[in-house]
Design a protein around this motif. Structure first.
Motif, PDB file in Angstrom:
ATOM      1  N   GLU A  32       7.865 -43.489 -32.929  1.00 42.24           N
ATOM      2  CA  GLU A  32       8.291 -43.124 -31.575  1.00 42.24           C
ATOM      3  C   GLU A  32       7.320 -43.673 -30.526  1.00 42.24           C
ATOM      4  OE1 GLU A  32      11.149 -41.591 -30.939  1.00 42.24           O
ATOM      5  OE2 GLU A  32      11.588 -41.347 -33.073  1.00 42.24           O
ATOM      6  N   ASP A  34       7.424 -43.481 -27.220  1.00 42.43           N
ATOM      7  CA  ASP A  34       7.082 -42.546 -26.142  1.00 42.43           C
ATOM      8  C   ASP A  34       6.044 -41.522 -26.599  1.00 42.43           C
ATOM      9  OD1 ASP A  34       8.945 -41.380 -27.828  1.00 42.43           O
ATOM     10  OD2 ASP A  34      10.016 -40.323 -26.234  1.00 42.43           O
ATOM     11  N   LEU A  35       6.091 -41.160 -27.876  1.00 42.15           N
ATOM     12  CA  LEU A  35       5.093 -40.236 -28.420  1.00 42.15           C
ATOM     13  C   LEU A  35       3.731 -40.922 -28.517  1.00 42.15           C
ATOM     14  CD1 LEU A  35       4.531 -37.427 -29.550  1.00 42.15           C
ATOM     15  CD2 LEU A  35       5.218 -38.269 -31.794  1.00 42.15           C
ATOM     16  N   ALA A 115       8.568 -36.657 -23.753  1.00 35.51           N
ATOM     17  CA  ALA A 115       8.135 -36.936 -25.128  1.00 35.51           C
ATOM     18  C   ALA A 115       7.548 -35.688 -25.792  1.00 35.51           C
ATOM     19  CB  ALA A 115       7.110 -38.067 -25.137  1.00 35.51           C
ATOM     20  N   TYR A 116       6.817 -34.906 -25.039  1.00 32.92           N
ATOM     21  CA  TYR A 116       6.198 -33.689 -25.578  1.00 32.92           C
ATOM     22  C   TYR A 116       7.273 -32.708 -26.047  1.00 32.92           C
ATOM     23  CZ  TYR A 116       2.820 -29.838 -25.804  1.00 32.92           C
ATOM     24  OH  TYR A 116       2.030 -28.812 -26.228  1.00 32.92           O
ATOM     25  N   LYS A 118      10.463 -33.434 -26.735  1.00 33.15           N
ATOM     26  CA  LYS A 118      11.220 -34.019 -27.846  1.00 33.15           C
ATOM     27  C   LYS A 118      10.497 -33.811 -29.171  1.00 33.15           C
ATOM     28  CE  LYS A 118      11.950 -38.232 -26.401  1.00 33.15           C
ATOM     29  NZ  LYS A 118      12.429 -39.610 -26.264  1.00 33.15           N
ATOM     30  N   GLU A 119       9.188 -34.033 -29.180  1.00 33.73           N
ATOM     31  CA  GLU A 119       8.431 -33.857 -30.422  1.00 33.73           C
ATOM     32  C   GLU A 119       8.406 -32.387 -30.824  1.00 33.73           C
ATOM     33  OE1 GLU A 119       6.342 -34.721 -33.877  1.00 33.73           O
ATOM     34  OE2 GLU A 119       7.691 -35.858 -32.604  1.00 33.73           O
TER      35      GLU A 119
END
Length: 143
Positions: A32, A34-35, A115-116, A118-119
């Motif tokens: 990922e 974005d992560l 991103a935060y 989503k993870e």
């Protein structure tokens, strides 16, 4: 004031589950982008916060300032690229179903850019599949 909640700590979270979730996170981190950027940003700002000194050498200090300006301009360019251009609509629906759908769409777009979050969703989903099915019970404390 936020009301307190009663909860029973779960014994379902053990070292094996934490290890499995950590492995899943490492897999996500590899794939990922974005992560990866989020982690890099956290690391950068953590180091910047821990720094207690700056260079008094003019050349070195100018280089640091230029690097910071470059980083800030890249971040700004990425944010501007994410901003959607307003759509031109001839008719605006104001019924409750249309408003609810618009709110759901906006929430989904915010989640897709975060991103935060989503993870967090991915790891929570992984946890649900890994953990025993008895769950965690939370009840509201009434006063």
């Amino acid at each position: 004031m936020i009301a307190t909640s009663k909860y029973t700590p779960s014994a379902d979270v053990n070292e094996q589950i934490v290890s499995s979730l950590n492995k899943k996170y490492q897999e996500h981190l590899k794939s990922e982008t974005d992560l990866k950027k989020l982690v890099a940003d956290f690391d950068y700002w953590k180091k910047a916060k821990e720094r207690k000194t700056i260079s008094l050498k003019e050349d070195k200090r100018r280089k640091e300032i230029e690097e910071q300006k470059k980083r800030n301009s890249q971040d700004l360019a990425e944010e501007l690229a994410d901003v959607e251009k307003p759509e031109t609509k001839t008719e605006v629906k104001t019924d409750s179903v249309s408003i609810a759908q618009a709110k759901q769409k906006a929430a989904k777009e915010r989640r897709e850019k975060d991103a935060y979050l989503k993870e967090t969703e991915r790891l929570l989903t992984d946890y649900i599949f890994l953990a025993p099915s008895n769950g965690i019970k939370i009840t509201q404390n009434k006063k």
